[in-house]
Enzyme design. Structure first.
Site, PDB file in Angstrom:
ATOM      1  N   GLU A 124       4.523   5.942   3.615  1.00  0.00           N
ATOM      2  CA  GLU A 124       4.376   5.006   2.903  1.00  0.00           C
ATOM      3  C   GLU A 124       4.033   4.200   4.828  1.00  0.00           C
ATOM      4  O   GLU A 124       4.347   4.388   5.303  1.00  0.00           O
ATOM      5  CB  GLU A 124       5.078   3.753   3.277  1.00  0.00           C
ATOM      6  CG  GLU A 124       5.491   2.716   2.646  1.00  0.00           C
ATOM      7  CD  GLU A 124       7.279   2.072   2.529  1.00  0.00           C
ATOM      8  OE1 GLU A 124       7.500   2.879   1.824  1.00  0.00           O
ATOM      9  OE2 GLU A 124       7.647   1.356   2.270  1.00  0.00           O
ATOM     10  N   GLU A 127       4.234  -7.229   5.636  1.00  0.00           N
ATOM     11  CA  GLU A 127       5.514  -7.044   5.148  1.00  0.00           C
ATOM     12  C   GLU A 127       5.742  -8.778   5.565  1.00  0.00           C
ATOM     13  O   GLU A 127       5.675  -9.288   6.769  1.00  0.00           O
ATOM     14  CB  GLU A 127       6.539  -6.343   4.876  1.00  0.00           C
ATOM     15  CG  GLU A 127       6.147  -5.317   4.537  1.00  0.00           C
ATOM     16  CD  GLU A 127       7.358  -4.725   4.099  1.00  0.00           C
ATOM     17  OE1 GLU A 127       7.969  -3.829   3.326  1.00  0.00           O
ATOM     18  OE2 GLU A 127       7.916  -4.157   5.597  1.00  0.00           O
ATOM     19  N   ASP A 157       2.726   0.344   5.299  1.00  0.00           N
ATOM     20  CA  ASP A 157       3.280  -1.113   5.571  1.00  0.00           C
ATOM     21  C   ASP A 157       2.047  -1.483   6.126  1.00  0.00           C
ATOM     22  O   ASP A 157       1.890  -1.960   7.392  1.00  0.00           O
ATOM     23  CB  ASP A 157       4.768  -1.647   5.747  1.00  0.00           C
ATOM     24  CG  ASP A 157       6.065  -1.128   4.566  1.00  0.00           C
ATOM     25  OD1 ASP A 157       5.817  -0.754   3.961  1.00  0.00           O
ATOM     26  OD2 ASP A 157       6.499  -1.015   5.245  1.00  0.00           O
TER      27      ASP A 157
END
Length: 354
Positions: free
Chosen positions: A206, A211, A208
């Site tokens: 994952e 965010e 990101d």
């Protein structure tokens, strides 16, 4: 003088199309705007002394780019790219959101649920005026999906059907007005493969890309903190769920390798900004408005990943546990619904030399 009736367009585009252009005595074009009452909304009526063919050319040159306001020839390559390196866009994971309907052949209309809220894309995702809008709602009665605990919150997520690993990922988006409580996100994530038993090998990747506004309190400038992090699940040498070894960026053991906290010079709720990330076999590099804000060594992020844009729930309306976010007992007093907005998503891969 020619008149043309056009579908609804943004007022500025209508104004630009309705100018009268005259040749001056020195050969330059003089532009004269018409009175305001010559432009109407709904079906815009445009008056011009230009030939009809020229007016249609102006329509293509002005209206289309204005609807997708950040799109131009400049977007043939990433905003941060300075060298003119060869990039090839991947339209199976890219979208200008220029139509009136979400392309559900590209985006999963019913993604899996995993948070303190339920994905309801049919109700919470809308596309219009060149952007897609994703909304978080609070329902009057909680709902339960599968084996997850009941929740009164629903939201939306665009998750691509197509997957990929290395390349450049970019979006231009505006955060949701509510703070604290929700987290607009642009991210990549893979499936979890629990059949992998080799110790230390990644079962899950994952990245990101960004965010936003996920801090749970109102301390000064917390709304300006952006997180650009990495998550992974490694195998501990045992097959199955019991063999999962989570490595999260908020674990002090892994922060140096996986966490990037960026204090923005702007409030991401106020306007659109560009967030990007280049993933290579060696490094993962983050960019905001074309400027590099972080880089990590790519140790475990080599799995095929889906592209996702979502609006998640954060404290005080959710609580983080080892099993993820769960709804909190906080009473809501009217901050919902709240909406984030996305102008485009772009995915490029470097062109291979012939």
């Amino acid at each position: 003088m020619n008149w043309i009736r056009l579908p609804t367009i943004r007022p500025m585009a209508a104004l630009l199309l309705s100018v009268n252009v005259h040749k001056s005595s020195v050969g330059f074009n003089e532009v004269h705007c018409p009175p305001r009452n010559q432009i109407s909304t709904g079906h815009s009526i445009v008056q011009s002394n230009l030939p009809l063919a020229t007016m249609f050319t102006l329509l293509l040159c002005i209206v289309v780019p204005h609807i997708a306001s950040a799109q131009s020839n400049r977007n043939n390559y990433p905003l941060s790219e300075k060298s003119g390196a060869p990039w090839q866009i991947r339209w199976d994971r890219s979208d200008d959101f220029s139509g009136d309907e979400v392309d559900w052949k590209k985006w999963n209309q019913s993604p899996e649920n995993f948070g303190a809220w339920v994905w309801d894309n049919q109700r919470n995702i809308r596309q219009s005026d060149g952007t897609v809008q994703i909304t978080m709602r609070h329902l009057s009665m909680p709902i339960a999906v599968g084996n997850r605990r009941p929740t009164p919150y629903t939201s939306g997520m665009l998750k691509s059907y197509a997957t990929g690993t290395y390349g450049y990922y970019e979006t231009r988006m505006k955060g949701a007005a509510l703070f604290p409580g929700v987290c607009p996100s642009f991210w990549l994530y893979s499936k979890i493969d629990d059949s992998i038993a080799e110790e230390g090998k990644a079962r899950y990747s994952e990245i990101d890309i960004v965010e936003l506004t996920q801090r749970g309190n109102l301390r000064k400038n917390n709304e300006r903190i952006a997180d650009c992090n990495l998550h992974t699940i490694l195998s501990n040498g045992t097959a199955g769920i019991q063999g999962r070894l989570w490595r999260r960026p908020n674990d002090e053991r892994y922060r140096a390798e996986q966490a990037n906290e960026v204090l923005l010079s702007f409030d991401p709720r106020d306007d659109f900004h560009t967030y990007g990330c280049e993933v290579t076999p060696e490094t993962i590099t983050w960019f905001i408005d074309g400027n590099q804000v972080g880089q990590k060594s790519n140790q475990h992020w080599h799995r095929e990943m889906n592209v996702a844009i979502s609006l998640g729930l954060r404290p005080p309306y959710s609580t983080y546990t080892e099993k993820g976010f769960i709804p909190s007992e906080t009473e809501t007093s009217g901050p919902f619904p709240t909406t984030m907005e996305v102008d485009y998503v772009r995915v490029w891969e470097r062109k291979r030399s012939q």
